[in-house]
Design a protein around this motif. Sequence first.
Motif, PDB file in Angstrom:
ATOM      1  N   THR A  39      27.418  53.551  44.591  1.00 50.23           N
ATOM      2  CA  THR A  39      28.178  52.887  43.680  1.00 50.23           C
ATOM      3  C   THR A  39      28.290  51.464  43.760  1.00 50.23           C
ATOM      4  O   THR A  39      28.762  51.037  44.800  1.00 50.23           O
ATOM      5  N   PRO A  40      28.108  50.828  42.624  1.00 49.29           N
ATOM      6  CA  PRO A  40      28.266  49.242  42.452  1.00 49.29           C
ATOM      7  C   PRO A  40      29.462  48.935  42.837  1.00 49.29           C
ATOM      8  O   PRO A  40      30.610  49.484  42.363  1.00 49.29           O
ATOM      9  N   GLN A  41      29.762  48.018  43.832  1.00 50.26           N
ATOM     10  CA  GLN A  41      30.877  47.422  44.331  1.00 50.26           C
ATOM     11  C   GLN A  41      30.966  46.126  44.030  1.00 50.26           C
ATOM     12  O   GLN A  41      32.090  45.580  43.713  1.00 50.26           O
ATOM     13  N   SER A  42      30.163  45.297  43.980  1.00 50.49           N
ATOM     14  CA  SER A  42      30.205  43.905  43.762  1.00 50.49           C
ATOM     15  C   SER A  42      28.836  43.297  43.368  1.00 50.49           C
ATOM     16  O   SER A  42      27.595  43.781  44.093  1.00 50.49           O
ATOM     17  N   TYR A  43      28.893  42.269  42.565  1.00 57.71           N
ATOM     18  CA  TYR A  43      27.561  41.323  42.515  1.00 57.71           C
ATOM     19  C   TYR A  43      28.192  39.967  42.681  1.00 57.71           C
ATOM     20  O   TYR A  43      29.175  39.269  42.265  1.00 57.71           O
ATOM     21  N   VAL A  44      27.323  39.336  43.780  1.00 58.12           N
ATOM     22  CA  VAL A  44      27.594  37.669  43.695  1.00 58.12           C
ATOM     23  C   VAL A  44      26.337  36.987  43.515  1.00 58.12           C
ATOM     24  O   VAL A  44      24.937  37.454  44.088  1.00 58.12           O
ATOM     25  N   ASP A  45      26.477  35.716  43.186  1.00 54.71           N
ATOM     26  CA  ASP A  45      25.316  34.727  43.135  1.00 54.71           C
ATOM     27  C   ASP A  45      25.812  33.512  44.014  1.00 54.71           C
ATOM     28  O   ASP A  45      26.796  32.712  43.558  1.00 54.71           O
ATOM     29  N   LEU A  46      25.131  33.272  45.174  1.00 61.10           N
ATOM     30  CA  LEU A  46      25.368  32.448  45.963  1.00 61.10           C
ATOM     31  C   LEU A  46      24.897  31.029  45.579  1.00 61.10           C
ATOM     32  O   LEU A  46      25.510  29.996  46.126  1.00 61.10           O
ATOM     33  N   THR A  47      24.186  30.957  44.490  1.00 59.94           N
ATOM     34  CA  THR A  47      23.706  29.548  43.657  1.00 59.94           C
ATOM     35  C   THR A  47      24.716  29.406  42.737  1.00 59.94           C
ATOM     36  O   THR A  47      24.850  28.179  42.555  1.00 59.94           O
TER      37      THR A  47
END
Length: 284
Positions: A39-47
Amino acid sequence: MPNDPAEPLPVLRETAFGTAKLMPDLDCPGGWLLTVDGTPQSYVDLTDPQHLEFEYTHRLGHLADTVAPPGAPLAVLHLGGGALTLPRYLAATRPGSRQLVGEADGPLVELVAEVLPWDGQGIEVTVGDAREVLATAEPGGHDLVVADVFRGSRTPGHLTSVEFVRLAAAALRPDGVYAANLADGAPLDFARAQAATVRAVFPHTCLLAEPSVLRGRRFGNLLLVGSHRELPAAALTRRLAGDPFPARLVDGPELRRLTGTADPVTDADARPSPVPPAGAFSIG
């Protein structure tokens, strides 16, 4: 062809509540997707921490953008951490913000810290149950309290009651704002009861969701917002209309009609959010 040695690889780990997987987004350098048991929980973009991939995080971002003048630092309590999408966003858009994150899954916190560190961003993470973290929060010390807690794909029942929302209200400044991310589908019984619960504590309440979810045509996320002061409904409505998947803001008489005869949820009758239908969120 062998893998590029510089190319990030997925990381899989057993945590307190399931199997967590961090997967790099090969189409977006710096992008990572966190799933737990598929189940998708988070999406982050470090840049680019202002990149909000999930639609419900767009709505949380809009809310955070409109509750105070642009760039003004906020004191925020996040209940549920995941990969810290919103805390990273606020650190970038409102430098100097004081942010505390409560996350119950200690091994997940360790995994995210190892692969997607957040040092130097003014974000403090504590391991503990969301309600226990909220009960010990500084009284009247927060501009924003965000409840975004899912055990797998469901919100635990003890985080859905009027007693829980009262704890959130006690942690807020007089003009502070409470927001809860939840998920539901037809006939929206859970969402209606949650709306009644938030309305029992906060005189100003609104609900943000895609029209297809509001009409019960599909299972999806809804964002409930409450405050003791008037909410920035007009500004939120404009921002929601410009999203790739536009959402509606429901408040006032329309929210009362949607809530209908639903009663506020108490600790005595609280239940977890409904089980999503197969395939609603899972990506394998």
